[in-house]
Scaffold this motif. Structure first.
Motif, mmCIF file in Angstrom:
data_model
loop_
_atom_site.group_PDB
_atom_site.id
_atom_site.type_symbol
_atom_site.label_atom_id
_atom_site.label_comp_id
_atom_site.label_asym_id
_atom_site.label_seq_id
_atom_site.Cartn_x
_atom_site.Cartn_y
_atom_site.Cartn_z
ATOM 1 N N ARG A 93 -11.500 -19.236 -24.634
ATOM 2 C CA ARG A 93 -10.671 -18.625 -23.754
ATOM 3 C C ARG A 93 -9.090 -19.436 -23.650
ATOM 4 O O ARG A 93 -8.235 -18.622 -23.493
ATOM 5 C CB ARG A 93 -11.237 -18.181 -22.400
ATOM 6 N N LYS A 94 -9.489 -20.725 -23.347
ATOM 7 C CA LYS A 94 -8.162 -21.450 -22.999
ATOM 8 C C LYS A 94 -7.324 -21.500 -24.217
ATOM 9 O O LYS A 94 -5.995 -21.569 -24.304
ATOM 10 C CB LYS A 94 -8.683 -22.703 -22.744
ATOM 11 N N LEU A 95 -7.994 -21.733 -25.607
ATOM 12 C CA LEU A 95 -7.242 -21.855 -26.742
ATOM 13 C C LEU A 95 -6.643 -20.301 -27.005
ATOM 14 O O LEU A 95 -5.200 -20.303 -27.392
ATOM 15 C CB LEU A 95 -8.446 -21.796 -27.738
ATOM 16 N N ALA A 96 -7.265 -19.254 -26.583
ATOM 17 C CA ALA A 96 -6.502 -18.100 -26.710
ATOM 18 C C ALA A 96 -5.370 -17.961 -25.787
ATOM 19 O O ALA A 96 -4.246 -17.543 -26.032
ATOM 20 C CB ALA A 96 -7.253 -16.942 -26.551
ATOM 21 N N MET A 97 -5.436 -18.561 -24.718
ATOM 22 C CA MET A 97 -4.155 -18.456 -23.578
ATOM 23 C C MET A 97 -3.221 -19.299 -24.081
ATOM 24 O O MET A 97 -2.306 -19.259 -23.643
ATOM 25 C CB MET A 97 -4.752 -19.039 -22.381
ATOM 26 N N SER A 98 -3.559 -20.181 -25.133
ATOM 27 C CA SER A 98 -2.288 -21.277 -25.342
ATOM 28 C C SER A 98 -1.601 -20.528 -26.559
ATOM 29 O O SER A 98 -0.250 -20.718 -26.811
ATOM 30 C CB SER A 98 -2.928 -22.455 -25.883
ATOM 31 N N GLY A 99 -1.994 -19.556 -27.215
ATOM 32 C CA GLY A 99 -1.572 -18.705 -28.296
ATOM 33 C C GLY A 99 -1.202 -19.715 -29.686
ATOM 34 O O GLY A 99 -0.524 -19.544 -30.599
ATOM 35 N N GLN A 100 -1.802 -21.044 -29.522
ATOM 36 C CA GLN A 100 -1.652 -21.992 -30.518
ATOM 37 C C GLN A 100 -2.856 -22.024 -31.396
ATOM 38 O O GLN A 100 -3.851 -21.392 -31.227
ATOM 39 C CB GLN A 100 -1.499 -23.387 -29.860
ATOM 40 N N GLU A 101 -2.584 -22.251 -32.560
ATOM 41 C CA GLU A 101 -3.725 -22.288 -33.663
ATOM 42 C C GLU A 101 -4.326 -23.889 -33.914
ATOM 43 O O GLU A 101 -3.319 -24.614 -34.086
ATOM 44 C CB GLU A 101 -3.215 -21.935 -35.020
ATOM 45 N N ILE A 102 -5.456 -24.017 -33.661
ATOM 46 C CA ILE A 102 -6.308 -25.282 -33.603
ATOM 47 C C ILE A 102 -7.211 -25.273 -34.895
ATOM 48 O O ILE A 102 -8.001 -24.502 -34.685
ATOM 49 C CB ILE A 102 -6.903 -25.787 -32.288
ATOM 50 N N ASP A 103 -7.182 -26.243 -35.761
ATOM 51 C CA ASP A 103 -8.060 -26.398 -36.845
ATOM 52 C C ASP A 103 -9.289 -26.622 -36.687
ATOM 53 O O ASP A 103 -10.519 -26.002 -37.003
ATOM 54 C CB ASP A 103 -7.503 -27.086 -38.033
ATOM 55 N N ASP A 104 -9.255 -27.757 -35.647
ATOM 56 C CA ASP A 104 -10.670 -28.338 -35.167
ATOM 57 C C ASP A 104 -10.577 -28.241 -33.577
ATOM 58 O O ASP A 104 -10.161 -29.209 -33.091
ATOM 59 C CB ASP A 104 -10.974 -29.671 -35.679
ATOM 60 N N PRO A 105 -11.416 -27.515 -33.097
ATOM 61 C CA PRO A 105 -11.426 -27.339 -31.454
ATOM 62 C C PRO A 105 -12.322 -28.596 -30.824
ATOM 63 O O PRO A 105 -12.761 -28.341 -29.725
ATOM 64 C CB PRO A 105 -11.761 -25.884 -31.183
ATOM 65 N N SER A 106 -13.092 -29.161 -31.599
ATOM 66 C CA SER A 106 -13.989 -30.309 -31.148
ATOM 67 C C SER A 106 -13.257 -31.227 -30.278
ATOM 68 O O SER A 106 -12.108 -31.693 -30.716
ATOM 69 C CB SER A 106 -14.734 -30.673 -32.344
ATOM 70 N N GLY A 107 -14.167 -31.918 -29.597
ATOM 71 C CA GLY A 107 -13.355 -33.212 -28.839
ATOM 72 C C GLY A 107 -12.617 -32.634 -27.410
ATOM 73 O O GLY A 107 -12.963 -31.633 -27.049
ATOM 74 N N TYR A 108 -11.756 -33.412 -27.105
ATOM 75 C CA TYR A 108 -11.031 -33.424 -25.691
ATOM 76 C C TYR A 108 -9.616 -32.869 -26.206
ATOM 77 O O TYR A 108 -9.020 -33.413 -27.058
ATOM 78 C CB TYR A 108 -11.054 -34.531 -24.918
ATOM 79 N N PHE A 109 -8.878 -32.118 -25.255
ATOM 80 C CA PHE A 109 -7.676 -31.885 -25.123
ATOM 81 C C PHE A 109 -6.813 -32.170 -24.102
ATOM 82 O O PHE A 109 -7.374 -31.938 -22.957
ATOM 83 C CB PHE A 109 -7.385 -30.498 -25.731
ATOM 84 N N LEU A 110 -5.615 -32.576 -24.229
ATOM 85 C CA LEU A 110 -4.635 -32.838 -23.010
ATOM 86 C C LEU A 110 -3.855 -31.517 -23.220
ATOM 87 O O LEU A 110 -3.170 -31.398 -23.894
ATOM 88 C CB LEU A 110 -4.039 -34.208 -23.260
#
Length: 75
Positions: free
Chosen positions: A24-41
């Motif tokens: 959901r947060k990834l979708a809210m960002s509108g950004q493309e992330i190849d590897d969503p594992s780990g932590y994000f700032l």
């Protein structure tokens, strides 16, 4: 390391967060992330469904998570 969800209020309805990234947060960002594992700032502006997310960095080590937590006073 157990999954942490850390944040600090920046004012003006802005929050700096250090946490795993949900779909959901990834979708809210509108950004493309190849590897969503780990932590994000990321910075969250607004609340609920109207919030926007800007991903600032991907954090891959527990040591880096601890350092950022201390540096930005995340709780």
């Amino acid at each position: 390391m157990d999954q942490l969800y850390l944040s600090v209020e920046l004012g003006e309805n802005r929050t700096l967060c250090l946490a795993p990234l949900s779909d959901r947060k990834l979708a809210m960002s509108g950004q493309e992330i190849d590897d969503p594992s780990g932590y994000f700032l990321y910075e969250k502006v607004g609340d609920g469904d109207f919030a926007t997310i800007e991903i600032l960095a991907r954090i891959v080590s527990d040591v880096a998570v601890s350092r950022l937590q201390a540096q930005f006073n995340l709780a």
